[in-house]
Design an enzyme around this catalytic site. Structure first.
Site, PDB file in Angstrom:
ATOM      1  N   CYS A 167       0.849  -1.190   0.000  1.00  0.00           N
ATOM      2  CA  CYS A 167       0.000   0.000   0.000  1.00  0.00           C
ATOM      3  C   CYS A 167       0.882   1.237   0.000  1.00  0.00           C
ATOM      4  O   CYS A 167       1.822   1.333   0.790  1.00  0.00           O
ATOM      5  CB  CYS A 167      -0.909  -0.009   1.234  1.00  0.00           C
ATOM      6  SG  CYS A 167      -2.053   1.393   1.307  1.00  0.00           S
ATOM      7  N   HIS A 223      -8.606  -3.680  -3.354  1.00  0.00           N
ATOM      8  CA  HIS A 223      -7.808  -2.856  -2.441  1.00  0.00           C
ATOM      9  C   HIS A 223      -8.326  -1.415  -2.420  1.00  0.00           C
ATOM     10  O   HIS A 223      -8.509  -0.820  -1.348  1.00  0.00           O
ATOM     11  CB  HIS A 223      -6.341  -2.913  -2.905  1.00  0.00           C
ATOM     12  CG  HIS A 223      -5.370  -2.154  -2.057  1.00  0.00           C
ATOM     13  ND1 HIS A 223      -4.382  -2.765  -1.325  1.00  0.00           N
ATOM     14  CD2 HIS A 223      -5.217  -0.822  -1.848  1.00  0.00           C
ATOM     15  CE1 HIS A 223      -3.655  -1.851  -0.698  1.00  0.00           C
ATOM     16  NE2 HIS A 223      -4.138  -0.658  -1.005  1.00  0.00           N
ATOM     17  N   GLU A 224      -8.571  -0.851  -3.611  1.00  0.00           N
ATOM     18  CA  GLU A 224      -8.999   0.549  -3.684  1.00  0.00           C
ATOM     19  C   GLU A 224     -10.432   0.728  -3.185  1.00  0.00           C
ATOM     20  O   GLU A 224     -10.745   1.726  -2.519  1.00  0.00           O
ATOM     21  CB  GLU A 224      -8.847   1.085  -5.105  1.00  0.00           C
ATOM     22  CG  GLU A 224      -7.440   1.041  -5.657  1.00  0.00           C
ATOM     23  CD  GLU A 224      -6.406   1.719  -4.759  1.00  0.00           C
ATOM     24  OE1 GLU A 224      -6.767   2.616  -3.973  1.00  0.00           O
ATOM     25  OE2 GLU A 224      -5.229   1.342  -4.842  1.00  0.00           O
ATOM     26  N   HIS A 250     -10.354   0.930   0.463  1.00  0.00           N
ATOM     27  CA  HIS A 250      -9.954   2.247   0.967  1.00  0.00           C
ATOM     28  C   HIS A 250     -11.163   3.172   1.123  1.00  0.00           C
ATOM     29  O   HIS A 250     -11.262   3.908   2.111  1.00  0.00           O
ATOM     30  CB  HIS A 250      -8.938   2.899   0.023  1.00  0.00           C
ATOM     31  CG  HIS A 250      -7.516   2.539   0.298  1.00  0.00           C
ATOM     32  ND1 HIS A 250      -6.962   2.549   1.565  1.00  0.00           N
ATOM     33  CD2 HIS A 250      -6.513   2.169  -0.545  1.00  0.00           C
ATOM     34  CE1 HIS A 250      -5.681   2.200   1.487  1.00  0.00           C
ATOM     35  NE2 HIS A 250      -5.390   1.968   0.226  1.00  0.00           N
TER      36      HIS A 250
END
Length: 205
Positions: free
Chosen positions: A104, A146-147, A150
């Site tokens: 990250c 992953h995004e 977030h």
């Protein structure tokens, strides 16, 4: 040729531990000039940090939007901007886990294995409010998950066992002197005994 907006300015990347990284971010409702500037700056920041994806909270902005420029398993390059993303993952017999390395940009220099489904589909709207949908496998599937995480206040460390999380933070602490507080506005500090070789082919998001 990139389809992502250009002419943005590089911003400092926000690190894990900052509140904006650990709470559900606000949905995008205004698609005006401020959002266009943010998205262009996110692209410039992602590129400067040599990442494959970047969410708004990674530049300190409390909005559900991310940009990405990432290859799939076959090496096909996929780019996009997604606001208010929703991720769809395989279930049952169609669900296969990829236990590849993950990193990250908000915990720079550190990588560890993180099991995720090997296929993902994300839907939402782009920076102009038009519907978009992206799907894929390999690194692209990991990036989309992953995004989207977030935007929901989840960092990939939240998905790790205590053992792997401890190891990840130890590695991040080791590499911390390489990354100025305003990185990538100020470039990474290079050392003669370069110690990132183990992960040079594993981009962070």
């Amino acid at each position: 040729m990139s389809t992502l907006p250009g002419n943005g300015s590089v911003r400092p990347i926000t690190r894990w531990g900052e509140d904006v990284m650990h709470r559900v971010n606000k949905p995008v409702t205004d698609f005006g000039d401020e959002l266009q500037t943010l998205v262009a700056d996110m692209v410039a920041t992602m590129n400067a940090a040599e990442g494959v994806g970047l969410a708004a909270n990674q530049v300190g902005v409390d909005l559900q939007v991310f940009v990405f420029d990432c290859p799939d398993k076959d090496g096909n390059r996929v780019q996009g901007v997604v606001c208010n993303p929703t991720v769809e993952l395989p279930e049952g017999k169609d669900r296969n886990l990829d236990e590849g390395d993950e990193g990250c940009l908000s915990l720079p220099g550190a990588f560890t294995k993180c099991a995720r489904p090997d296929f993902a589909k994300v839907t939402g709207v782009d920076q102009h409010g038009n519907p978009v949908s992206f799907e894929g496998n390999g690194l692209l599937a990991r990036c989309l998950q992953h995004e989207t995480d977030h935007t929901q206040g989840t960092v990939f460390g939240d998905r790790l066992s205590r053992k792997y999380k401890k190891r990840l933070f130890a590695e991040a602490e080791e590499f911390a002197p390489d990354y100025p507080s305003d990185w990538p506005v100020s470039p990474m500090i290079e050392h003669e005994d370069e110690h990132h070789d183990d992960h040079e082919d594993t981009p962070a998001t």
